[in-house]
Design a protein around this motif. Structure first.
Motif, PDB file in Angstrom:
ATOM      1  N   PHE A 173      -1.030  -1.322 -12.256  1.00 19.21           N
ATOM      2  CA  PHE A 173      -1.849  -2.435 -11.778  1.00 19.21           C
ATOM      3  C   PHE A 173      -1.314  -2.856 -10.409  1.00 19.21           C
ATOM      4  N   GLY A 174      -2.200  -3.043  -9.470  1.00 21.53           N
ATOM      5  CA  GLY A 174      -1.801  -3.498  -8.153  1.00 21.53           C
ATOM      6  C   GLY A 174      -1.902  -2.403  -7.115  1.00 21.53           C
ATOM      7  N   PRO A 175      -1.425  -2.727  -5.899  1.00 22.87           N
ATOM      8  CA  PRO A 175      -0.665  -3.914  -5.496  1.00 22.87           C
ATOM      9  C   PRO A 175      -1.522  -5.172  -5.369  1.00 22.87           C
ATOM     10  N   PHE A 176      -0.902  -6.325  -5.656  1.00 24.25           N
ATOM     11  CA  PHE A 176      -1.584  -7.613  -5.548  1.00 24.25           C
ATOM     12  C   PHE A 176      -0.550  -8.688  -5.196  1.00 24.25           C
ATOM     13  N   GLU A 177      -1.035  -9.837  -4.769  1.00 25.60           N
ATOM     14  CA  GLU A 177      -0.135 -10.939  -4.431  1.00 25.60           C
ATOM     15  C   GLU A 177       0.557 -11.460  -5.694  1.00 25.60           C
ATOM     16  N   ALA A 178       1.824 -11.814  -5.566  1.00 26.65           N
ATOM     17  CA  ALA A 178       2.550 -12.441  -6.670  1.00 26.65           C
ATOM     18  C   ALA A 178       1.925 -13.800  -6.972  1.00 26.65           C
ATOM     19  N   PRO A 179       2.032 -14.281  -8.218  1.00 23.66           N
ATOM     20  CA  PRO A 179       1.461 -15.595  -8.560  1.00 23.66           C
ATOM     21  C   PRO A 179       1.903 -16.691  -7.591  1.00 23.66           C
ATOM     22  N   VAL A 180       3.175 -16.692  -7.214  1.00 21.16           N
ATOM     23  CA  VAL A 180       3.641 -17.543  -6.113  1.00 21.16           C
ATOM     24  C   VAL A 180       3.860 -16.603  -4.933  1.00 21.16           C
TER      25      VAL A 180
ATOM     26  N   ARG B   7       0.842  -1.212   0.000  1.00 17.72           N
ATOM     27  CA  ARG B   7       0.000   0.000   0.000  1.00 17.72           C
ATOM     28  C   ARG B   7       0.871   1.253   0.000  1.00 17.72           C
ATOM     29  N   LEU B   8       1.934   1.233   0.799  1.00 17.76           N
ATOM     30  CA  LEU B   8       2.848   2.379   0.834  1.00 17.76           C
ATOM     31  C   LEU B   8       3.466   2.621  -0.532  1.00 17.76           C
ATOM     32  N   LEU B   9       3.865   1.559  -1.198  1.00 20.42           N
ATOM     33  CA  LEU B   9       4.466   1.680  -2.532  1.00 20.42           C
ATOM     34  C   LEU B   9       3.478   2.305  -3.506  1.00 20.42           C
ATOM     35  N   ALA B  10       2.222   1.859  -3.476  1.00 22.23           N
ATOM     36  CA  ALA B  10       1.205   2.413  -4.369  1.00 22.23           C
ATOM     37  C   ALA B  10       0.977   3.897  -4.089  1.00 22.23           C
ATOM     38  N   GLU B  11       0.966   4.273  -2.816  1.00 21.48           N
ATOM     39  CA  GLU B  11       0.778   5.689  -2.454  1.00 21.48           C
ATOM     40  C   GLU B  11       1.945   6.536  -2.945  1.00 21.48           C
ATOM     41  N   LYS B  12       3.162   6.062  -2.736  1.00 21.71           N
ATOM     42  CA  LYS B  12       4.340   6.807  -3.187  1.00 21.71           C
ATOM     43  C   LYS B  12       4.348   6.968  -4.706  1.00 21.71           C
ATOM     44  N   LEU B  13       3.989   5.908  -5.418  1.00 22.57           N
ATOM     45  CA  LEU B  13       3.963   5.976  -6.876  1.00 22.57           C
ATOM     46  C   LEU B  13       2.894   6.953  -7.352  1.00 22.57           C
ATOM     47  N   HIS B  14       1.734   6.928  -6.718  1.00 24.48           N
ATOM     48  CA  HIS B  14       0.663   7.859  -7.093  1.00 24.48           C
ATOM     49  C   HIS B  14       1.087   9.303  -6.848  1.00 24.48           C
ATOM     50  N   THR B  15       1.751   9.541  -5.724  1.00 17.38           N
ATOM     51  CA  THR B  15       2.203  10.902  -5.400  1.00 17.38           C
ATOM     52  C   THR B  15       3.198  11.409  -6.429  1.00 17.38           C
ATOM     53  N   LEU B  16       4.166  10.566  -6.788  1.00 17.37           N
ATOM     54  CA  LEU B  16       5.158  10.972  -7.783  1.00 17.37           C
ATOM     55  C   LEU B  16       4.527  11.141  -9.160  1.00 17.37           C
ATOM     56  N   GLY B  17       3.642  10.195  -9.528  1.00 11.89           N
ATOM     57  CA  GLY B  17       3.038  10.235 -10.858  1.00 11.89           C
ATOM     58  C   GLY B  17       2.078  11.376 -11.064  1.00 11.89           C
ATOM     59  N   SER B  18       1.463  11.874  -9.987  1.00  7.97           N
ATOM     60  CA  SER B  18       0.535  12.989 -10.098  1.00  7.97           C
ATOM     61  C   SER B  18       1.173  14.318  -9.717  1.00  7.97           C
TER      62      SER B  18
ATOM     63  N   ARG C   8      13.783   7.657  -7.600  1.00 11.07           N
ATOM     64  CA  ARG C   8      13.194   8.412  -6.499  1.00 11.07           C
ATOM     65  C   ARG C   8      12.231   7.538  -5.697  1.00 11.07           C
ATOM     66  N   LEU C   9      11.433   6.756  -6.394  1.00 11.64           N
ATOM     67  CA  LEU C   9      10.477   5.881  -5.719  1.00 11.64           C
ATOM     68  C   LEU C   9      11.198   4.912  -4.796  1.00 11.64           C
ATOM     69  N   ARG C  10      12.279   4.315  -5.274  1.00 13.01           N
ATOM     70  CA  ARG C  10      13.014   3.366  -4.453  1.00 13.01           C
ATOM     71  C   ARG C  10      13.628   4.042  -3.233  1.00 13.01           C
ATOM     72  N   ALA C  11      14.172   5.243  -3.432  1.00 14.55           N
ATOM     73  CA  ALA C  11      14.797   5.964  -2.319  1.00 14.55           C
ATOM     74  C   ALA C  11      13.767   6.334  -1.256  1.00 14.55           C
ATOM     75  N   GLU C  12      12.602   6.850  -1.676  1.00 13.29           N
ATOM     76  CA  GLU C  12      11.570   7.244  -0.719  1.00 13.29           C
ATOM     77  C   GLU C  12      10.964   6.026  -0.023  1.00 13.29           C
ATOM     78  N   PHE C  13      10.816   4.934  -0.760  1.00 18.41           N
ATOM     79  CA  PHE C  13      10.287   3.716  -0.140  1.00 18.41           C
ATOM     80  C   PHE C  13      11.257   3.181   0.908  1.00 18.41           C
TER      81      PHE C  13
ATOM     82  N   ARG D 173       3.178  -7.336  -5.410  1.00 20.90           N
ATOM     83  CA  ARG D 173       3.690  -6.763  -6.659  1.00 20.90           C
ATOM     84  C   ARG D 173       2.826  -5.624  -7.197  1.00 20.90           C
ATOM     85  N   MET D 174       3.480  -4.814  -8.017  1.00 24.87           N
ATOM     86  CA  MET D 174       2.798  -3.847  -8.880  1.00 24.87           C
ATOM     87  C   MET D 174       3.404  -3.973 -10.274  1.00 24.87           C
ATOM     88  N   VAL D 175       2.557  -3.844 -11.276  1.00 18.43           N
ATOM     89  CA  VAL D 175       3.018  -3.867 -12.673  1.00 18.43           C
ATOM     90  C   VAL D 175       2.722  -2.513 -13.289  1.00 18.43           C
ATOM     91  N   ILE D 176       3.737  -1.910 -13.900  1.00 19.78           N
ATOM     92  CA  ILE D 176       3.615  -0.579 -14.483  1.00 19.78           C
ATOM     93  C   ILE D 176       3.893  -0.660 -15.978  1.00 19.78           C
TER      94      ILE D 176
END
Length: 356
Positions: free
Chosen positions: A298-305, A276-287, A332-337, A315-318
């Protein structure tokens, strides 16, 4: 090579439970009788694909991964074996009773290369068989020795996984058989059709490379599938036209790049919260600062395994276009996360991954 598509649905109805259908069995016997060689391809190692309880239906799973364990035999005695996880490598003896309900009625289901090797041994007792998979080629020299032995005609049948399909030129090979040809069509990946087409065209091309004519038998439970028929006809142009039209309509590569974001943690709650944190950070940067970068997320969602070696994966798929600007956004996303997550979950960013 001349290609025969063998419909395996009729084999089950006629009570033939062998992984080798009647058509392929006849061709193998004829090829062996002529003193020629055969290659069999099955992209699944092991003896049985899973062990299930007949009473409660539970499949025995790896204690540290979200996958069922595969039964492997040991040595030449097919009655003795162990369970192996193909994700983390864990090994354990086959239990005598079901770990869930205590029932003694455990059934080994499915088949892999070890089971097919046994079937070949019973069908052609005098034939010399080489099985080539990751279990038999663990040493550095094993792969080259096996191929050299087969090239010198010291074996009649080469059975294996993907390592037997590509680039080999054996003049005496006049028959190729593919088992479970449609298995890779149903993987959770947009390239499933492309990979199946490539695999079939490659393995079919191993037959008849010398002066003798070759033939191939493709065993499948879906003989009407377009990709299987196009691969058997070696019709790349038609396959490409259909596939590229679909990729364009759904915005898949080569009409975009794909970035896979994977958060892992041994704590399931922490992994979900980090997703959830990753999705929020990505949304903040993207907007905000990077709103000029078009993204489809797409996501976040559980990985197939979901769990591998005791670690949960979210996972998230972009879908985007990779350039200096978009790469700067992911840096930037990786650093903030990392700053927010501290010593908890870890984030891995994979650009245009081989598998999704």
């Amino acid at each position: 090579p001349a290609v025969t598509v063998a419909d395996m649905r009729g084999e089950a109805r006629s009570a033939n439970l062998s992984p080798i259908g009647k058509v392929l069995a006849e061709k193998l016997c004829e090829t062996y009788a002529r003193g020629e060689q055969s290659i069999l391809f099955l992209n699944r190692r092991g003896y049985n694909t899973f062990v299930s309880c007949a009473s409660c239906g539970t499949a025995i799973s790896c204690p540290r991964c979200s996958v069922s364990m595969t039964y492997h035999t040991r040595g030449e005695n097919y009655g003795e074996g162990e369970l192996v996880c193909h994700w983390c490598g864990r090994r354990m003896p086959l239990p005598r009773v079901c770990p869930e309900c205590g029932s003694e009625h455990l059934i080994r289901m499915g088949y892999g290369t070890q089971r097919v090797e046994q079937e070949l041994g019973m069908m052609l007792p005098e034939a010399r068989i080489i099985r080539m998979d990751t279990d038999t080629t663990s040493s550095r020299e094993a792969y080259g020795k096996m191929l050299g032995s087969f090239r010198r005609h010291e074996a009649d049948i080469l059975l294996g996984t993907q390592m037997v399909t590509k680039g080999h030129d054996f003049p005496d090979v006049t028959l190729v058989g593919v088992l479970l040809a449609d298995m890779s069509l149903y993987l959770d990946d947009y390239r499933a059709g492309e990979r199946t087409f490539a695999m079939l065209t490659q393995v079919i091309g191993r037959a008849g490379r010398g002066k003798k004519p070759g033939e191939a038998v493709i065993q499948t439970n879906n003989p009407e599938h377009d990709i299987i028929n196009l691969a058997c006809a070696q019709d790349y142009d038609t396959f490409y036209e259909r596939e590229i039209r679909l990729r364009r309509a759904l915005t898949f590569p080569p009409f975009c790049d794909i970035v896979l974001l994977t958060v892992t943690s041994p704590d399931e709650r922490a992994a979900v919260a980090a997703g959830r944190l990753l999705a929020e950070k990505l949304h903040t940067l993207g907007s905000g600062e990077f709103r000029d970068m078009p993204l489809i997320t797409f996501g976040p969602f559980e990985a197939p395994v979901y769990r591998v070696d005791g670690k949960y994966r979210i996972r998230m798929v972009i879908k985007c276009r990779l350039c200096d600007r978009s790469r700067a956004m992911f840096v930037r996303l990786r650093a903030e996360f990392a700053d927010k997550a501290r010593r908890g979950p870890t984030l891995v960013i994979d650009f245009n991954p081989t598998n999704i």
